[in-house]
Motif scaffolding. Structure first.
Motif, PDB file in Angstrom:
ATOM      1  N   LEU A   1       0.868   6.024   2.286  1.00 36.30           N
ATOM      2  CA  LEU A   1       1.651   4.926   1.711  1.00 36.30           C
ATOM      3  C   LEU A   1       0.968   4.301   0.494  1.00 36.30           C
ATOM      4  O   LEU A   1       1.630   3.804  -0.423  1.00 36.30           O
ATOM      5  N   THR A   2      -0.347   4.313   0.492  1.00 39.04           N
ATOM      6  CA  THR A   2      -1.120   3.578  -0.526  1.00 39.04           C
ATOM      7  C   THR A   2      -0.719   3.894  -1.968  1.00 39.04           C
ATOM      8  O   THR A   2      -0.611   2.960  -2.790  1.00 39.04           O
ATOM      9  N   PRO A   3      -0.447   5.142  -2.340  1.00 35.77           N
ATOM     10  CA  PRO A   3      -0.091   5.413  -3.745  1.00 35.77           C
ATOM     11  C   PRO A   3       1.199   4.723  -4.191  1.00 35.77           C
ATOM     12  O   PRO A   3       1.469   4.644  -5.389  1.00 35.77           O
ATOM     13  N   TYR A   4       1.987   4.248  -3.235  1.00 36.83           N
ATOM     14  CA  TYR A   4       3.288   3.661  -3.581  1.00 36.83           C
ATOM     15  C   TYR A   4       3.249   2.128  -3.594  1.00 36.83           C
ATOM     16  O   TYR A   4       4.304   1.489  -3.654  1.00 36.83           O
ATOM     17  N   GLU A   5       2.058   1.541  -3.530  1.00 34.94           N
ATOM     18  CA  GLU A   5       1.965   0.078  -3.585  1.00 34.94           C
ATOM     19  C   GLU A   5       2.545  -0.441  -4.893  1.00 34.94           C
ATOM     20  O   GLU A   5       2.321   0.150  -5.960  1.00 34.94           O
ATOM     21  N   VAL A   6       3.294  -1.566  -4.816  1.00 34.51           N
ATOM     22  CA  VAL A   6       3.912  -2.172  -6.003  1.00 34.51           C
ATOM     23  C   VAL A   6       3.615  -3.671  -6.001  1.00 34.51           C
ATOM     24  O   VAL A   6       3.269  -4.241  -4.960  1.00 34.51           O
TER      25      VAL A   6
END
Ligand SMILES: CCCCCCCCCCCCCC(=O)SCCNC(=O)CCNC(=O)[C@H](O)C(C)(C)COP(=O)(O)OP(=O)(O)OC[C@H]1O[C@@H](n2cnc3c(N)ncnc32)[C@H](O)[C@@H]1OP(=O)(O)O
Length: 214
Positions: A71-76
């Motif tokens: 999930l981490t790469p998709y943090e916004v």
């Protein structure tokens, strides 16, 4: 008047009475987002209600770490996730919020229904006392919003615990604006079961933000 900022939000000038709040665009939830949030809620319930043998837990912990890594790469930034602004989902799609459904959202007030789950357990089968202010504060925020009042922050929040709030039982909360005095919106709400038994009631002062206030 507003200006577009680099991250896609709009900063708003004083006349729009949003304090220092940026204006966020609604981020629609995709077809699997509600399913994802519900799966996370099940994990929360299980995380506080299981006693897993050490060898099994080691494997599960690794899987949980792997899921977080995916999930981490998709943090916004704030305001850019579907969490929180999708009113058609339980808790508006936010894992922080109670998984309740908004049934009424207009100038007369807000009505929301749902259950407290195992994750929300305090003691002896009752909901944790600290979870009720979360529910009330969120309903008060929505009540102010639905009432067409400007962006406001909670000045005070008072809860009366009238009876034990059970888990896994369908409940109702109804909030309304009681009166407005300049920047101040006074709101109140009642939490009942489906037979109308009063479990808790509360009141709050919501204060309109001044230009530049965070
Ligand atoms: C689908 C989408 C739906 C989306 C819905 C969104 C839902 C979101 C839901 C989330 C919702 C979550 C919401 C949250 O959780 S907001 C988070 C929790 N709240 C805060 O963090 C607020 C922190 N405090 C502040 O920022 C400041 O204190 C504020 C900005 C609130 C006021 O500081 P400011 O310096 O600007 O104002 P003032 O001090 O001159 O006071 C102004 C007036 O108010 C009166 N006063 C002040 N405090 C009290 C008090 N305790 N009892 C009685 N009276 C009080 C005061 O006497 C004065 O009255 P008057 O002399 O004018 O008559």
């Amino acid at each position: 008047m507003s200006e577009q900022t680099a991250d896609g939000t709009e900063s708003v000038t004083d006349g729009e009475k949003r304090g220092g709040f940026p204006r966020f665009r609604h981020t629609p939830a995709g077809p699997d987002f509600g399913r994802f949030v519900e799966a996370m809620r099940r994990l929360q319930d299980l995380a506080v209600s299981t006693n897993v043998p050490d060898d099994v837990l080691a494997d599960i912990a690794t899987q949980a770490e792997e899921l977080a890594d995916r999930l981490t790469p998709y943090e916004v930034p704030e305001g850019k996730s579907p969490a929180g602004s999708n009113i058609q989902l339980p808790g508006r799609g936010s894992l922080l919020m109670l998984p309740w459904m908004v049934e009424k959202f207009d100038t007369e007030g807000v009505r929301s229904t749902g259950v407290f789950r195992r994750y929300h357990l305090g003691g002896n089968g009752a909901a944790h006392g600290g979870v009720l202010p979360l529910l009330f504060d969120d309903v008060f925020g929505m009540t102010v919003h639905a009432g067409g009042r400007p962006i406001s922050r909670t000045g005070y929040l008072h809860i009366n615990y009238r009876a034990i709030t059970p888990l896994n039982t369908q409940l109702v909360i109804e909030g309304k604006v009681d009166r407005v005095e300049g920047r101040k919106t006074f709101v109140s709400a009642r939490l009942t079961d489906l037979d109308g038994k009063l479990l808790a009631d509360g009141e709050a002062l919501m204060i309109e933000l001044l230009p530049g206030q965070p």
